[in-house]
Design a protein around this motif. Structure first.
Motif, mmCIF file in Angstrom:
data_model
loop_
_atom_site.group_PDB
_atom_site.id
_atom_site.type_symbol
_atom_site.label_atom_id
_atom_site.label_comp_id
_atom_site.label_asym_id
_atom_site.label_seq_id
_atom_site.Cartn_x
_atom_site.Cartn_y
_atom_site.Cartn_z
ATOM 1 N N ILE A 2 0.875 -1.178 0.000
ATOM 2 C CA ILE A 2 0.000 0.000 0.000
ATOM 3 C C ILE A 2 0.910 1.227 0.000
ATOM 4 C CG2 ILE A 2 -1.822 1.233 1.229
ATOM 5 C CD1 ILE A 2 -2.358 -1.515 2.677
ATOM 6 N N LYS A 3 0.734 2.089 -0.990
ATOM 7 C CA LYS A 3 1.672 3.204 -1.148
ATOM 8 C C LYS A 3 1.030 4.546 -0.800
ATOM 9 C CE LYS A 3 4.230 0.711 -4.609
ATOM 10 N NZ LYS A 3 4.265 0.427 -6.045
ATOM 11 N N ILE A 4 1.669 5.231 0.148
ATOM 12 C CA ILE A 4 1.140 6.490 0.673
ATOM 13 C C ILE A 4 2.046 7.649 0.265
ATOM 14 C CG2 ILE A 4 0.401 7.702 2.777
ATOM 15 C CD1 ILE A 4 -0.855 4.917 2.589
ATOM 16 N N LEU A 5 1.438 8.744 -0.186
ATOM 17 C CA LEU A 5 2.212 9.933 -0.539
ATOM 18 C C LEU A 5 1.649 11.151 0.199
ATOM 19 C CD1 LEU A 5 4.425 11.217 -2.385
ATOM 20 C CD2 LEU A 5 2.619 11.597 -4.082
ATOM 21 N N PHE A 6 2.514 11.841 0.934
ATOM 22 C CA PHE A 6 2.119 13.093 1.599
ATOM 23 C C PHE A 6 2.569 14.268 0.737
ATOM 24 C CE2 PHE A 6 2.632 10.144 5.245
ATOM 25 C CZ PHE A 6 1.322 10.199 5.711
ATOM 26 N N VAL A 7 1.703 15.277 0.658
ATOM 27 C CA VAL A 7 1.991 16.413 -0.219
ATOM 28 C C VAL A 7 1.814 17.741 0.517
ATOM 29 C CG1 VAL A 7 1.461 17.496 -2.439
ATOM 30 C CG2 VAL A 7 0.996 15.064 -2.130
ATOM 31 N N VAL A 37 5.963 4.655 2.158
ATOM 32 C CA VAL A 37 5.646 6.064 2.339
ATOM 33 C C VAL A 37 6.640 6.967 1.598
ATOM 34 C CG1 VAL A 37 5.042 7.824 4.049
ATOM 35 C CG2 VAL A 37 5.093 5.431 4.729
ATOM 36 N N ASP A 38 6.136 8.038 1.006
ATOM 37 C CA ASP A 38 6.980 9.044 0.368
ATOM 38 C C ASP A 38 6.302 10.400 0.576
ATOM 39 O OD1 ASP A 38 9.046 10.166 -1.135
ATOM 40 O OD2 ASP A 38 8.212 9.563 -3.070
ATOM 41 N N HIS A 68 15.147 12.637 3.672
ATOM 42 C CA HIS A 68 14.337 12.891 2.484
ATOM 43 C C HIS A 68 14.923 14.033 1.673
ATOM 44 C CE1 HIS A 68 10.776 12.831 -0.043
ATOM 45 N NE2 HIS A 68 10.742 14.147 0.036
ATOM 46 N N GLN A 69 14.832 13.889 0.367
ATOM 47 C CA GLN A 69 15.241 14.961 -0.555
ATOM 48 C C GLN A 69 13.993 15.471 -1.230
ATOM 49 O OE1 GLN A 69 17.959 13.695 -3.616
ATOM 50 N NE2 GLN A 69 19.382 15.293 -2.983
ATOM 51 N N ALA A 70 13.782 16.778 -1.186
ATOM 52 C CA ALA A 70 12.546 17.348 -1.731
ATOM 53 C C ALA A 70 12.403 17.068 -3.223
ATOM 54 C CB ALA A 70 12.508 18.852 -1.477
ATOM 55 N N ARG A 71 11.180 16.744 -3.599
ATOM 56 C CA ARG A 71 10.864 16.568 -5.017
ATOM 57 C C ARG A 71 9.490 17.148 -5.288
ATOM 58 N NH1 ARG A 71 7.137 12.786 -6.646
ATOM 59 N NH2 ARG A 71 6.600 11.071 -5.256
ATOM 60 N N GLN A 72 9.216 17.371 -6.559
ATOM 61 C CA GLN A 72 7.924 17.963 -6.923
ATOM 62 C C GLN A 72 6.907 16.873 -7.275
ATOM 63 O OE1 GLN A 72 7.961 20.582 -10.352
ATOM 64 N NE2 GLN A 72 6.280 21.805 -9.500
ATOM 65 N N PHE A 73 5.666 17.122 -6.912
ATOM 66 C CA PHE A 73 4.567 16.221 -7.295
ATOM 67 C C PHE A 73 4.506 16.120 -8.811
ATOM 68 C CE2 PHE A 73 0.132 15.418 -8.504
ATOM 69 C CZ PHE A 73 -0.098 14.254 -7.790
ATOM 70 N N PHE A 78 -0.013 9.763 -9.464
ATOM 71 C CA PHE A 78 -1.387 9.249 -9.372
ATOM 72 C C PHE A 78 -1.427 7.745 -9.606
ATOM 73 C CE2 PHE A 78 -2.739 13.713 -10.382
ATOM 74 C CZ PHE A 78 -3.452 13.918 -9.221
ATOM 75 N N ARG A 79 -0.562 7.268 -10.484
ATOM 76 C CA ARG A 79 -0.524 5.819 -10.753
ATOM 77 C C ARG A 79 0.332 5.090 -9.719
ATOM 78 N NH1 ARG A 79 -3.652 4.867 -14.768
ATOM 79 N NH2 ARG A 79 -3.721 6.298 -16.526
ATOM 80 N N ASN A 80 1.390 5.766 -9.258
ATOM 81 C CA ASN A 80 2.356 5.102 -8.373
ATOM 82 C C ASN A 80 1.925 5.009 -6.911
ATOM 83 O OD1 ASN A 80 3.981 4.822 -10.585
ATOM 84 N ND2 ASN A 80 5.234 6.622 -10.155
ATOM 85 N N PHE A 81 0.905 5.767 -6.522
ATOM 86 C CA PHE A 81 0.483 5.764 -5.114
ATOM 87 C C PHE A 81 -0.998 5.427 -4.987
ATOM 88 C CE2 PHE A 81 4.397 8.083 -5.223
ATOM 89 C CZ PHE A 81 5.040 7.657 -4.076
ATOM 90 N N ASP A 82 -1.341 4.868 -3.833
ATOM 91 C CA ASP A 82 -2.736 4.485 -3.569
ATOM 92 C C ASP A 82 -3.493 5.572 -2.821
ATOM 93 O OD1 ASP A 82 -2.521 1.714 -4.555
ATOM 94 O OD2 ASP A 82 -1.056 1.552 -2.926
ATOM 95 N N TYR A 83 -2.776 6.268 -1.928
ATOM 96 C CA TYR A 83 -3.408 7.326 -1.141
ATOM 97 C C TYR A 83 -2.510 8.558 -1.184
ATOM 98 C CZ TYR A 83 -6.200 3.465 0.583
ATOM 99 O OH TYR A 83 -7.025 2.365 0.658
#
Ligand code: 4NP
Length: 161
Positions: A2-7, A37-38, A68-73, A78-83
């Motif tokens: 399950i892949k989670i992304l915080f933005v 998590v990312d 963590h190294q900052a990256r841009q959304f 959308f395909r790589n993460f579930d939430y």
């Protein structure tokens, strides 16, 4: 997995802290092979940078070490993460702009949807404030994360330690 992304906006304050908190919880719950998590930001401002020194100091004072190294959304997220959990309404809107057809709308939500104390509020941007703003962010994320994990483990019937 399950892949989670915080933005957030810059990916140097709020979202790397959220990432660190969830990673630490996942470790203690023995869910490292179930949840990944990312984090990222919707702006380009700090791409490649480590978290803000105040974020690192706050994390350390709460027993967390961030890496963590900052990256841009990006659209592929959308395909790589579930939430995809946005820290505030402005960044949720930024994320939605990248999904013009609304195809991935169901994957996106506000972090504070999981805050029992102030549901659907923004996680306030601490960048232009003082140290106390960072601790406030930590406390909001800390309590919201508990509910998020509870929701996630129920939804996916995950066995926790
Ligand atoms: P974050 O905080 O979105 O929580 O990482 C910010 C970091 C940088 C900026 C704004 C917010 N900035 O304007 O550079």
């Amino acid at each position: 997995m399950i892949k989670i992304l915080f933005v957030c906006l810059g990916n140097i304050c709020r979202s790397p802290l959220a990432e660190g908190i969830l990673k630490s919880r996942i470790k203690s719950l023995d869910l490292e092979n179930k949840i990944s998590v990312d984090s990222c930001g919707t702006s380009k401002y700090h791409i490649g940078e480590q978290p803000d020194s105040r974020t690192l100091a706050n994390a350390k004072s709460n027993g967390l070490q961030l890496d963590h190294q900052a990256r841009q959304f990006m659209k592929e997220d959308f395909r790589n993460f579930d939430y995809i959990l946005a820290m505030d309404n402005a960044n949720l809107k930024n994320v939605h702009k990248v999904d013009q057809t609304g195809e991935f709308r169901d994957k996106t939500m506000l972090m504070r949807f999981f805050d029992l104390k102030d549901k659907n509020a923004d996680v306030p941007d601490p960048y232009f404030g003082g140290e106390d703003g960072f601790q406030n962010v930590y406390e909001i994320l800390d309590r919201s994360m508990d509910i998020f994990i509870q929701w996630l483990t129920e939804k996916h019937a995950l066995q926790t330690k």
